[in-house]
Design a protein around this motif. Structure first.
Motif, PDB file in Angstrom:
ATOM      1  N   THR A  10     -31.454 -50.176  66.042  1.00  0.00           N
ATOM      2  CA  THR A  10     -32.758 -49.492  66.120  1.00  0.00           C
ATOM      3  C   THR A  10     -33.801 -50.178  66.999  1.00  0.00           C
ATOM      4  O   THR A  10     -34.894 -49.649  67.175  1.00  0.00           O
ATOM      5  N   ARG A  11     -33.475 -51.351  67.546  1.00  0.00           N
ATOM      6  CA  ARG A  11     -34.493 -52.138  68.277  1.00  0.00           C
ATOM      7  C   ARG A  11     -35.234 -51.361  69.371  1.00  0.00           C
ATOM      8  O   ARG A  11     -34.639 -50.518  70.029  1.00  0.00           O
ATOM      9  N   SER A  12     -36.499 -51.682  69.537  1.00  0.00           N
ATOM     10  CA  SER A  12     -37.269 -51.121  70.658  1.00  0.00           C
ATOM     11  C   SER A  12     -37.509 -52.237  71.672  1.00  0.00           C
ATOM     12  O   SER A  12     -36.968 -53.331  71.531  1.00  0.00           O
ATOM     13  N   PHE A  20     -39.368 -55.780  65.589  1.00  0.00           N
ATOM     14  CA  PHE A  20     -38.723 -54.542  65.137  1.00  0.00           C
ATOM     15  C   PHE A  20     -39.489 -53.311  65.599  1.00  0.00           C
ATOM     16  O   PHE A  20     -40.676 -53.357  65.885  1.00  0.00           O
ATOM     17  N   THR A  21     -38.773 -52.208  65.636  1.00  0.00           N
ATOM     18  CA  THR A  21     -39.320 -50.959  66.179  1.00  0.00           C
ATOM     19  C   THR A  21     -40.326 -50.318  65.218  1.00  0.00           C
ATOM     20  O   THR A  21     -40.325 -50.595  64.025  1.00  0.00           O
ATOM     21  N   HIS A  73     -35.417 -46.458  61.416  1.00  0.00           N
ATOM     22  CA  HIS A  73     -35.407 -47.910  61.161  1.00  0.00           C
ATOM     23  C   HIS A  73     -35.380 -48.096  59.659  1.00  0.00           C
ATOM     24  O   HIS A  73     -35.548 -47.118  58.909  1.00  0.00           O
ATOM     25  N   HIS A 133     -41.405 -52.906  58.464  1.00  0.00           N
ATOM     26  CA  HIS A 133     -40.114 -52.465  58.986  1.00  0.00           C
ATOM     27  C   HIS A 133     -39.224 -53.690  59.189  1.00  0.00           C
ATOM     28  O   HIS A 133     -39.731 -54.802  59.305  1.00  0.00           O
ATOM     29  N   THR A 134     -37.909 -53.480  59.253  1.00  0.00           N
ATOM     30  CA  THR A 134     -37.001 -54.573  59.610  1.00  0.00           C
ATOM     31  C   THR A 134     -36.119 -54.091  60.768  1.00  0.00           C
ATOM     32  O   THR A 134     -36.148 -52.903  61.106  1.00  0.00           O
ATOM     33  N   ASN A 135     -35.344 -55.017  61.344  1.00  0.00           N
ATOM     34  CA  ASN A 135     -34.421 -54.542  62.391  1.00  0.00           C
ATOM     35  C   ASN A 135     -32.981 -54.442  61.906  1.00  0.00           C
ATOM     36  O   ASN A 135     -32.053 -54.496  62.699  1.00  0.00           O
ATOM     37  N   ASN A 168     -29.627 -52.660  60.990  1.00  0.00           N
ATOM     38  CA  ASN A 168     -29.050 -51.410  61.474  1.00  0.00           C
ATOM     39  C   ASN A 168     -29.169 -50.344  60.385  1.00  0.00           C
ATOM     40  O   ASN A 168     -29.182 -50.664  59.207  1.00  0.00           O
TER      41      ASN A 168
END
Ligand SMILES: [Zn+2]
Length: 403
Positions: free
Chosen positions: A89-91, A96-97, A305, A336-338, A340
């Motif tokens: 989901t990373r931006s 994190f996104t 995310h 939020h977290t990163n 998956n």
């Protein structure tokens, strides 16, 4: 003496250079691992579906789904989809996104910075909804929060910042979107008189939506969309499907967002999160049943995310889960977290086959106890789909299916 000093100086200089080089190499390696996204993943599907339904659970991580399963004591509708895997989901903004960048990735196939609405480096990014409309396909967008919020906005509008809701509202109203259901806000209310009603019905209640037989409907509510009863996200999904499919040979794209799974996860509110998650899964079930009945339709369930760093203890029971003072503490963050997230895909021809499998336990008469479980899949069209994909691949998958 001077020469010796010179050599010493050279040695020190080399050591300094070596240290600087090592620091640079290590830093680049760390940055590379943070930013690296495996763009070599190219989902390939043989099949063309006329219609695609994309359901996005905002903030819905793997553990949120596990919490739903624990509550139900059974698999959720999405968990029964035959093709499943992980989504990165990373931006472009560490660590994190946010929903804006993640929705942009899924709507346009491009990574961008947090807060951007289908926009990057001064340019608007074309969205799958815009491509569908340009090809004379119908488009529906549903959210359980404001329609100008990041996720719905990223499909219909472009903005440098997600909080530019006046600009976003103006673009949504000017767009040719066929079905739009979600909450009203001041930006949308200010434009109410300019919403074209010669071709579409503008509804502000479930009664008006139910009574509408228009090909185009705006349904904007001033109060929260219920999670139980007749007037839910599932109902809106069904109404959108019947509206978009009526008299339509070209197909449609429908995005349905369970927007508040994220909000309650930020609040570490397990009870509220479960209510929204289950209402979202009901909408998934409605979409899947519709697809199974009507054919030519793919259903994709995904999240933008994870929110709240939720960790369900291994030995957690249903009783623990509904002891909310206890289970609210299973959220380890309010951000939020990163991690998956999961993807789930259903398409006609990918139906799971259920059968009875032995459980290894026996009843009082010594007979083996059997339980119903998925025993195999018919995966004719999506069997080679990768286990791990990037969120930008969702755009490519929708596009391949739709066109
Ligand atoms: Zn959030």
């Amino acid at each position: 003496m001077r020469q010796v000093d010179h050599k010493k100086q050279n040695k020190i200089l080399w050591i300094i250079i070596a240290v600087i080089l090592s620091v640079c190499i290590v830093t680049s390696a760390i940055l590379f691992s943070i930013y690296y996204v495996d763009s070599s993943v190219k989902p390939q599907v043989n099949d063309n579906a006329k219609n695609v339904i994309l359901l996005i659970g905002d903030g819905m991580g793997e553990e949120h789904i596990k919490a739903g399963e624990l509550y139900e004591g059974a698999l959720l509708a999405m968990q029964k989809f035959p093709v499943q895997g992980e989504v990165v989901t990373r931006s472009l903004t560490p660590p994190f996104t946010d929903s804006a960048a993640a929705a942009t990735a899924m709507a346009t196939g491009n990574k961008t910075y947090n807060s951007r609405i289908s926009y990057k480096d001064g340019k608007n990014l074309t969205t799958i909804a815009e491509e569908a409309m340009a090809a004379d396909k119908k488009v529906g967008i549903i959210a359980t929060k404001s329609v100008t919020d990041a996720t719905p906005a990223a499909f219909l509008a472009h903005a440098k910042k997600r909080d530019m809701s006046d600009e976003i509202a103006a673009q949504i109203v000017a767009s040719d979107v066929d079905v739009l259901f979600g909450l009203n806000d001041d930006s949308m209310r200010a434009l109410a008189s300019s919403i074209a009603t010669d071709t579409r019905d503008y509804c502000t209640s479930f009664e008006e939506i139910a009574a509408s037989s228009s090909e185009k409907i705006f349904g904007l509510f001033d109060e929260a969309i219920p999670t139980l009863g007749a007037n839910t996200l599932s109902y809106l999904t069904e109404k959108a499907l019947s509206t978009l499919s009526a008299d339509n040979d070209n197909g449609f794209f429908l995005m349905v967002e369970g927007s508040k799974i994220d909000s309650y996860s930020h609040d570490n509110d397990m009870e509220g999160m479960l209510r929204e998650l289950r209402a979202f899964d009901d909408a998934v079930s409605t979409a899947k049943s519709w697809a199974a009945k009507n054919g030519d339709t793919a259903v994709i369930v995904v999240a933008d995310h994870e929110t709240g760093n939720l960790k369900i203890p291994d030995d957690a029971t249903m009783e623990d889960l509904i002891d909310y003072e206890k289970s609210n503490n299973w959220f380890k963050s309010t951000m939020h977290t990163n991690s998956n997230v999961r993807y789930f895909i259903y398409n006609v021809g990918t139906e799971p086959v259920y059968g009875d499998v032995p459980t290894g336990t026996f009843d009082d008469d010594g007979n083996q106890i059997y339980e119903s479980a998925i025993t195999s899949y018919k995966e004719e069209q999506l069997k080679d789909f990768p286990d791990k994909i990037d969120n930008t691949d969702i755009y490519r998958l929708v596009k391949q299916l739709l066109f």
